[in-house]
Write a protein that holds these residues in place. Structure first.
Motif, mmCIF file in Angstrom:
data_model
loop_
_atom_site.group_PDB
_atom_site.id
_atom_site.type_symbol
_atom_site.label_atom_id
_atom_site.label_comp_id
_atom_site.label_asym_id
_atom_site.label_seq_id
_atom_site.Cartn_x
_atom_site.Cartn_y
_atom_site.Cartn_z
ATOM 1 N N ILE A 30 0.842 -1.200 0.000
ATOM 2 C CA ILE A 30 0.000 0.000 0.000
ATOM 3 C C ILE A 30 0.875 1.248 0.000
ATOM 4 N N GLY A 31 1.946 1.241 0.777
ATOM 5 C CA GLY A 31 2.862 2.392 0.804
ATOM 6 C C GLY A 31 3.487 2.661 -0.554
ATOM 7 N N ARG A 32 3.857 1.612 -1.260
ATOM 8 C CA ARG A 32 4.441 1.777 -2.600
ATOM 9 C C ARG A 32 3.404 2.297 -3.598
ATOM 10 N N GLU A 33 2.160 1.904 -3.424
ATOM 11 C CA GLU A 33 1.103 2.447 -4.277
ATOM 12 C C GLU A 33 0.890 3.926 -3.975
ATOM 13 N N LEU A 34 0.905 4.291 -2.692
ATOM 14 C CA LEU A 34 0.730 5.693 -2.318
ATOM 15 C C LEU A 34 1.872 6.575 -2.828
ATOM 16 N N SER A 35 3.075 6.018 -2.888
ATOM 17 C CA SER A 35 4.222 6.795 -3.358
ATOM 18 C C SER A 35 4.333 6.797 -4.876
ATOM 19 N N GLY A 36 3.492 5.996 -5.533
ATOM 20 C CA GLY A 36 3.534 5.931 -6.993
ATOM 21 C C GLY A 36 4.579 4.978 -7.531
ATOM 22 N N GLU A 37 5.177 4.172 -6.665
ATOM 23 C CA GLU A 37 6.225 3.250 -7.100
ATOM 24 C C GLU A 37 5.666 1.974 -7.709
ATOM 25 N N THR A 38 4.437 1.648 -7.389
ATOM 26 C CA THR A 38 3.753 0.540 -8.057
ATOM 27 C C THR A 38 2.403 1.056 -8.509
ATOM 28 N N ASN A 39 1.900 0.477 -9.551
ATOM 29 C CA ASN A 39 0.631 0.906 -10.110
ATOM 30 C C ASN A 39 -0.367 -0.222 -9.959
ATOM 31 N N ARG A 40 -1.338 -0.053 -9.106
ATOM 32 C CA ARG A 40 -2.295 -1.118 -8.845
ATOM 33 C C ARG A 40 -3.229 -1.369 -10.012
ATOM 34 N N ASP A 41 -3.418 -0.385 -10.889
ATOM 35 C CA ASP A 41 -4.339 -0.548 -12.008
ATOM 36 C C ASP A 41 -3.645 -1.067 -13.261
ATOM 37 N N ASN A 42 -2.321 -1.079 -13.242
ATOM 38 C CA ASN A 42 -1.538 -1.543 -14.394
ATOM 39 C C ASN A 42 -1.922 -0.843 -15.691
ATOM 40 N N LEU A 43 -2.233 0.437 -15.596
ATOM 41 C CA LEU A 43 -2.622 1.189 -16.789
ATOM 42 C C LEU A 43 -1.437 1.840 -17.482
ATOM 43 N N LEU A 44 -0.355 2.012 -16.780
ATOM 44 C CA LEU A 44 0.796 2.682 -17.360
ATOM 45 C C LEU A 44 1.841 1.677 -17.800
ATOM 46 N N LEU A 45 2.472 1.982 -18.899
ATOM 47 C CA LEU A 45 3.571 1.151 -19.372
ATOM 48 C C LEU A 45 4.882 1.852 -19.087
ATOM 49 N N ILE A 46 5.854 1.131 -18.595
ATOM 50 C CA ILE A 46 7.173 1.700 -18.375
ATOM 51 C C ILE A 46 7.893 1.648 -19.713
ATOM 52 N N THR A 47 8.223 2.815 -20.232
ATOM 53 C CA THR A 47 8.804 2.868 -21.571
ATOM 54 C C THR A 47 10.282 3.210 -21.575
ATOM 55 N N GLY A 48 10.834 3.485 -20.446
ATOM 56 C CA GLY A 48 12.254 3.815 -20.368
ATOM 57 C C GLY A 48 12.898 3.042 -19.243
ATOM 58 N N ARG A 49 14.211 3.047 -19.242
ATOM 59 C CA ARG A 49 14.902 2.335 -18.175
ATOM 60 C C ARG A 49 14.864 3.145 -16.893
ATOM 61 N N THR A 50 14.956 2.477 -15.791
ATOM 62 C CA THR A 50 14.976 3.144 -14.504
ATOM 63 C C THR A 50 16.340 3.772 -14.304
ATOM 64 N N ILE A 51 16.354 5.064 -14.040
ATOM 65 C CA ILE A 51 17.608 5.782 -13.857
ATOM 66 C C ILE A 51 18.085 5.683 -12.416
ATOM 67 N N ASN A 52 17.167 5.838 -11.505
ATOM 68 C CA ASN A 52 17.514 5.832 -10.088
ATOM 69 C C ASN A 52 16.721 4.723 -9.404
ATOM 70 N N LYS A 53 17.415 3.745 -8.863
ATOM 71 C CA LYS A 53 16.728 2.606 -8.266
ATOM 72 C C LYS A 53 16.374 2.822 -6.800
ATOM 73 N N SER A 54 16.703 3.971 -6.246
ATOM 74 C CA SER A 54 16.354 4.187 -4.843
ATOM 75 C C SER A 54 14.851 4.441 -4.739
ATOM 76 N N SER A 55 14.285 3.968 -3.676
ATOM 77 C CA SER A 55 12.852 4.044 -3.456
ATOM 78 C C SER A 55 12.517 5.235 -2.563
ATOM 79 N N PHE A 56 11.642 6.110 -3.050
ATOM 80 C CA PHE A 56 11.183 7.232 -2.246
ATOM 81 C C PHE A 56 10.464 6.715 -1.007
ATOM 82 N N TYR A 57 9.642 5.695 -1.186
ATOM 83 C CA TYR A 57 8.923 5.114 -0.060
ATOM 84 C C TYR A 57 9.896 4.626 1.001
ATOM 85 N N GLU A 58 10.954 3.943 0.592
ATOM 86 C CA GLU A 58 11.945 3.437 1.552
ATOM 87 C C GLU A 58 12.635 4.590 2.283
ATOM 88 N N LYS A 59 12.919 5.660 1.564
ATOM 89 C CA LYS A 59 13.560 6.814 2.206
ATOM 90 C C LYS A 59 12.642 7.452 3.251
#
Length: 151
Positions: free
Chosen positions: A42-71
């Motif tokens: 739930i925290g990752r969904e609130l931070s936007g790190e996971t998408n519960r609706d799966n409506l968005l496609l990731i079209t680029g590579r991840t530049i920064n792997k650090s998690s805002f939620y974890e911070k």
């Protein structure tokens, strides 16, 4: 410091949390689950790190792997579970109701990231719900171990 009933937390969610985050936080509050993984998702969904609706496609590579939620969670750990001097003043102002607790912690941590409180208030609320459900001591021990693994 973390003994609040569900009615008080629900009142806070309904009055202070942005509408688009309320459903997730009510789900968090309603879950009588003592597994931290439930609240992490739930925290990752609130931070936007996971998408519960799966409506968005990731079209680029991840530049920064650090998690805002974890911070944010690491800062809550410092605030709640340690005596870190950086939050001493704010700890001294902790009140007796859930709204005061969330407001003080969110304000202190938002300033650490140079963000507005509104950006993290939902995340902080979810973390505090998790702490209340799992237990402060258990949550702190889990976070201490996670911090050791990432250091």
């Amino acid at each position: 410091m973390l003994n609040f009933d569900n009615a008080e937390i629900l009142e806070f969610i309904n009055s202070e949390i942005p509408t688009y985050q309320r459903e997730l936080l009510k789900k968090s509050l309603a879950g009588n689950i003592d597994s931290i993984d439930y609240y992490e998702q739930i925290g990752r969904e609130l931070s936007g790190e996971t998408n519960r609706d799966n409506l968005l496609l990731i079209t680029g590579r991840t530049i920064n792997k650090s998690s805002f939620y974890e911070k944010v969670k690491d800062e809550v750990y410092k605030f709640i579970c340690t005596e870190v001097k950086g939050y001493k003043t704010e700890r001294d102002f902790i009140g007796k109701n859930f709204k005061e607790l969330v407001t003080i912690i969110s304000t202190a941590i938002a300033s650490t990231f140079s963000l507005g409180v509104g950006v993290i208030v939902g995340i902080i609320t979810n973390i505090l719900i998790a702490i209340a459900k799992v237990g402060k001591n258990a949550w702190c021990e889990l976070q201490k171990e996670n911090i050791k693994l990432t250091e």
